[in-house]
Design an enzyme around this catalytic site. Structure first.
Site, PDB file in Angstrom:
ATOM      1  N   SER A 181       3.585 -17.986  22.015  1.00 53.59           N
ATOM      2  CA  SER A 181       2.917 -16.886  21.317  1.00 53.59           C
ATOM      3  C   SER A 181       2.103 -16.021  22.277  1.00 53.59           C
ATOM      4  CB  SER A 181       1.983 -17.439  20.240  1.00 53.59           C
ATOM      5  OG  SER A 181       2.686 -18.284  19.360  1.00 53.59           O
TER       6      SER A 181
HETATM    7  N1  SAH Z   1       2.692 -22.277  19.054  1.00 52.58           N
HETATM    8  C1  SAH Z   1       3.833 -22.097  19.907  1.00 52.58           C
HETATM    9  C2  SAH Z   1       4.702 -20.975  19.374  1.00 52.58           C
HETATM   10  C3  SAH Z   1       6.087 -21.406  19.220  1.00 52.58           C
HETATM   11  S1  SAH Z   1       7.153 -20.270  18.365  1.00 52.58           S
HETATM   12  C4  SAH Z   1       3.411 -21.846  21.330  1.00 52.58           C
HETATM   13  O1  SAH Z   1       2.236 -21.582  21.556  1.00 52.58           O
HETATM   14  O2  SAH Z   1       4.245 -21.945  22.208  1.00 52.58           O
HETATM   15  C5  SAH Z   1       7.377 -21.093  16.836  1.00 52.58           C
HETATM   16  C6  SAH Z   1       7.958 -22.476  16.869  1.00 52.58           C
HETATM   17  O3  SAH Z   1       8.136 -22.900  15.528  1.00 52.58           O
HETATM   18  C7  SAH Z   1       9.327 -22.594  17.519  1.00 52.58           C
HETATM   19  O4  SAH Z   1       9.267 -23.523  18.570  1.00 52.58           O
HETATM   20  C8  SAH Z   1      10.238 -23.085  16.384  1.00 52.58           C
HETATM   21  O5  SAH Z   1      11.238 -23.979  16.811  1.00 52.58           O
HETATM   22  C9  SAH Z   1       9.236 -23.766  15.478  1.00 52.58           C
HETATM   23  N2  SAH Z   1       9.658 -23.934  14.077  1.00 52.58           N
HETATM   24  C10 SAH Z   1      10.360 -23.068  13.296  1.00 52.58           C
HETATM   25  N3  SAH Z   1      10.530 -23.592  12.076  1.00 52.58           N
HETATM   26  C11 SAH Z   1       9.935 -24.818  12.070  1.00 52.58           C
HETATM   27  C12 SAH Z   1       9.780 -25.858  11.094  1.00 52.58           C
HETATM   28  N4  SAH Z   1      10.283 -25.772   9.869  1.00 52.58           N
HETATM   29  N5  SAH Z   1       9.106 -26.977  11.466  1.00 52.58           N
HETATM   30  C13 SAH Z   1       8.587 -27.111  12.707  1.00 52.58           C
HETATM   31  N6  SAH Z   1       8.707 -26.170  13.667  1.00 52.58           N
HETATM   32  C14 SAH Z   1       9.369 -25.040  13.355  1.00 52.58           C
END
Ligand code: SAH
Length: 235
Positions: free
Chosen positions: A84
């Site tokens: 993010s």
């Molecule tokens: N907070 C993270 C942002 C990752 S982007 C950071 O700082 O790097 C969002 C993430 O949500 C992705 O890795 C994606 O795989 C995950 N995601 C999407 N749907 C999901 C679900 N149902 N359960 C768990 N993770 C999920």
């Protein structure tokens, strides 16, 4: 011996370069928070900014993104996912206000960066990631960085993490048109939930949902955002 010394010098200067880049990232966050002051309910506190200055974001990005690690932007981390944007990570931490005895649930571990930021503020962070290799690498990295108050689980976060519920704070790092009901159920009375609501191809709003002492939900739209879509069960 000389080689060893030279390597230490290199590491030292790398650390200084990263700390300097991090300072300018924090200044950008501070300025953005001031500009959006009325809009996004007050700036980002010094407490959160200090955490953003501490967490080594460059450790959470892939090697080919190292030179962009402290830009205020989301970056690709593989598997079609992103780490993010720093401003959003800071804003989410500010909105959640985790206290040092609070338990936080994060859906979407991704790189583990947001989990690390939250773990610096909270007592315990539980984070669920649906992409198995991301869950594995984030957990390994967080452990190697010494975060002993973060537990990562591979699974579908739309179901929350019932074994550790209820939570003082919940955050979802992926966008969905509706709040997964399990997450509402797993939020404590008095708790806060931050989630990007909306579709992939249309406007998303970062929402702050609070559950009052009587269990009634209150919603506030904070800022327009663009997150990757939430996948899995109820999404
Ligand atoms: N907070 C993270 C942002 C990752 S982007 C950071 O700082 O790097 C969002 C993430 O949500 C992705 O890795 C994606 O795989 C995950 N995601 C999407 N749907 C999901 C679900 N149902 N359960 C768990 N993770 C999920």
């Amino acid at each position: 011996m000389e080689f060893h010394q030279a390597r230490q010098d290199d590491e030292q200067s790398d650390a200084e370069t990263y700390a300097a880049s991090r300072r300018s990232m924090v200044e950008t966050i501070r300025e953005m928070a001031q500009e959006t002051d009325d809009y996004a309910r007050g700036g980002v506190s010094e407490n959160v900014l200090a955490v953003m200055q501490r967490v080594p974001r460059h450790r959470f990005v892939p090697a080919d993104q190292l030179s962009s690690a402290y830009f205020n932007q989301a970056l690709p981390i593989g598997h079609d996912q992103t780490i993010s944007q720093p401003y959003i990570v800071a804003l989410v931490a500010e909105l959640l206000q985790p206290g040092k005895h609070d338990t936080v649930l994060e859906i979407g571990t991704g790189s583990g960066y947001q989990a690390a930021v939250l773990a610096e503020l909270a007592g315990q962070v539980y984070s669920v990631e649906i992409v198995a290799p991301l869950a594995v690498s984030a957990e390994k990295l967080l452990r190697s960085l010494g975060y002993d108050n973060i537990a990562v689980r591979h699974g579908d976060g739309t179901q929350g993490w019932p074994q550790h519920a209820p939570f003082d704070c919940i955050t979802v790092a992926a966008a969905t048109p509706h709040v997964p009901p399990a997450l509402l159920a797993q939020l404590k009375p008095g708790g806060r939930l931050v989630i990007p609501l909306g579709g992939w191809s249309y406007a998303q709003q970062l929402m702050l949902l609070t559950k009052d002492r009587d269990g009634v939900m209150h919603n506030e739209a904070i800022i327009p955002v663009r997150f990757v879509p939430l996948t899995g069960g109820d999404a």
